[in-house]
Motif scaffolding. Structure first.
Motif, mmCIF file in Angstrom:
data_model
loop_
_atom_site.group_PDB
_atom_site.id
_atom_site.type_symbol
_atom_site.label_atom_id
_atom_site.label_comp_id
_atom_site.label_asym_id
_atom_site.label_seq_id
_atom_site.Cartn_x
_atom_site.Cartn_y
_atom_site.Cartn_z
ATOM 1 N N GLY A 1 13.279 35.744 36.287
ATOM 2 C CA GLY A 1 13.183 36.580 37.480
ATOM 3 C C GLY A 1 12.146 37.682 37.329
ATOM 4 O O GLY A 1 11.348 37.938 38.241
ATOM 5 N N VAL A 2 12.146 38.341 36.171
ATOM 6 C CA VAL A 2 11.160 39.395 35.917
ATOM 7 C C VAL A 2 9.760 38.800 35.875
ATOM 8 O O VAL A 2 8.814 39.335 36.468
ATOM 9 N N LEU A 3 9.623 37.683 35.173
ATOM 10 C CA LEU A 3 8.310 37.051 35.072
ATOM 11 C C LEU A 3 7.788 36.635 36.439
ATOM 12 O O LEU A 3 6.603 36.820 36.747
ATOM 13 N N ALA A 4 8.658 36.079 37.273
ATOM 14 C CA ALA A 4 8.234 35.655 38.604
ATOM 15 C C ALA A 4 7.702 36.840 39.404
ATOM 16 O O ALA A 4 6.672 36.736 40.088
ATOM 17 N N VAL B 1 2.940 33.784 47.093
ATOM 18 C CA VAL B 1 1.673 34.448 46.770
ATOM 19 C C VAL B 1 0.695 34.341 47.933
ATOM 20 O O VAL B 1 0.047 35.326 48.315
ATOM 21 N N GLN B 2 0.581 33.171 48.522
ATOM 22 C CA GLN B 2 -0.368 32.979 49.616
ATOM 23 C C GLN B 2 0.004 33.822 50.833
ATOM 24 O O GLN B 2 -0.864 34.448 51.463
ATOM 25 N N TYR C 1 0.677 33.125 32.168
ATOM 26 C CA TYR C 1 0.858 31.698 32.434
ATOM 27 C C TYR C 1 1.570 31.001 31.269
ATOM 28 O O TYR C 1 2.398 30.108 31.481
ATOM 29 N N PHE C 2 1.263 31.396 30.051
ATOM 30 C CA PHE C 2 1.967 30.826 28.901
ATOM 31 C C PHE C 2 3.454 31.181 28.941
ATOM 32 O O PHE C 2 4.316 30.339 28.668
ATOM 33 N N GLU C 3 3.737 32.439 29.251
ATOM 34 C CA GLU C 3 5.136 32.853 29.347
ATOM 35 C C GLU C 3 5.833 32.157 30.509
ATOM 36 O O GLU C 3 7.014 31.813 30.427
ATOM 37 N N GLN C 4 5.106 31.952 31.593
ATOM 38 C CA GLN C 4 5.683 31.238 32.730
ATOM 39 C C GLN C 4 6.079 29.820 32.328
ATOM 40 O O GLN C 4 7.178 29.351 32.665
ATOM 41 N N ALA C 5 5.202 29.133 31.615
ATOM 42 C CA ALA C 5 5.510 27.767 31.188
ATOM 43 C C ALA C 5 6.754 27.737 30.304
ATOM 44 O O ALA C 5 7.613 26.849 30.438
ATOM 45 N N ARG C 6 6.867 28.718 29.413
ATOM 46 C CA ARG C 6 8.016 28.747 28.501
ATOM 47 C C ARG C 6 9.312 29.042 29.244
ATOM 48 O O ARG C 6 10.322 28.340 29.069
ATOM 49 N N VAL D 1 10.067 25.185 42.109
ATOM 50 C CA VAL D 1 9.901 26.608 41.782
ATOM 51 C C VAL D 1 8.442 27.019 41.914
ATOM 52 O O VAL D 1 8.117 28.057 42.510
ATOM 53 N N PHE D 2 7.541 26.209 41.374
ATOM 54 C CA PHE D 2 6.116 26.539 41.451
ATOM 55 C C PHE D 2 5.627 26.558 42.901
ATOM 56 O O PHE D 2 4.793 27.390 43.273
#
Length: 253
Positions: free
Chosen positions: A142-145, A96-97, A68-73, A88-89
């Motif tokens: 993209g990788v993080l997502a 996910v759902q 989540y921290f990396e996502q925010a960044r 995006v979120f």
């Protein structure tokens, strides 16, 4: 979750410690579960099995917090506008759902019946380990997502049912007291501590790859603990409750 209750009825009841009441035993209304506010914590500290579940939850919270921290960044870097970030979120949440529903409908029950709870508890941590390693080499949105979607779908569709199944072999007092402590206090404590650890790693290194590598190491330990918990759970249920192939082999021995 109907498959979970059906699986539990077929599996039978186990025990965590000799002399404990089986998990499926009915609670007598005339003799309600007693104990004080700290009874759940006391039960947790006296059982290696429950401590293992607590540590499993802490490692889950740690992996989630790091991501989540990396996502925010990365979202802030890739999408400076707040409106775009919200879009995006929302796309990530909808994905996910939808995937969680599909996995729960078509895969979770089949995996639990065929391979047992051990696979439910280890598949996601191993996948997250690989995700952290890829993220260390390619720290892109993209990788993080992809890793975030994988982690969240895996948690909701596999890890959560697997964790619930771990409590089918404990007595009612443990189920309703220690489980509550683990799901609330232990999880929140793990969330807070992991945030401090993440901040400390950033202060010492300042490179996102360091956080990803640390996350990979922790996720690998998380997978190992999931394997241990799954084996303990299946061992307490007995050979008749395990995966069909394993049960047949146990009966032949």
């Amino acid at each position: 979750m109907g498959w979970l209750f059906g699986w539990r009825r077929r599996a039978g009841a186990g025990v965590v410690q000799p002399g404990e009441a089986p998990a499926g035993a009915a609670q007598d209304p005339a003799n309600p579960i007693g104990g004080g506010l700290l009874a759940g914590l006391s039960l947790l500290l006296r059982s290696r099995y429950l401590l293992g579940i607590g540590l499993f939850v802490i490692l889950l919270a740690t992996a989630s917090t790091f991501l989540y921290f990396e996502q925010a960044r990365l979202v802030a870097e890739a999408f400076p506008e707040r409106t775009r970030q919200t879009q995006v979120f929302s796309v990530l949440d909808a994905t996910v759902q939808a995937l969680t529903i599909l996995v729960q409908l078509f895969f979770t029950g089949r995996m639990a019946r065929r391979y047992g709870v051990t696979v439910l508890l280890t598949a996601v941590p191993l996948a997250v380990t690989c995700g952290f390693l890829v993220l260390a080499m390619l720290p892109t949105f993209g990788v993080l997502a992809g890793v975030m979607i994988l982690r969240r779908v895996g948690e909701y569709a596999l890890l959560r049912p697997g964790r619930e199944m771990l409590f089918t072999v404990v007595d009612p007092e443990t189920k309703y007291k220690a489980k509550n402590v683990i799901d609330t206090a232990v999880y929140r404590a793990g969330d807070a501590v992991s945030a401090w650890v993440k901040t400390g790693i950033d202060a010492l290194s300042g490179h996102p790859a360091t956080v990803a590598l640390a996350g990979a190491v922790l996720a690998l330990a998380w997978a190992g603990l999931g394997w241990w918990l799954g084996r303990r759970h299946e061992g307490q249920l007995g050979p008749s409750a395990g995966p069909p192939g394993r049960a047949a082999a146990a009966q032949q021995r």
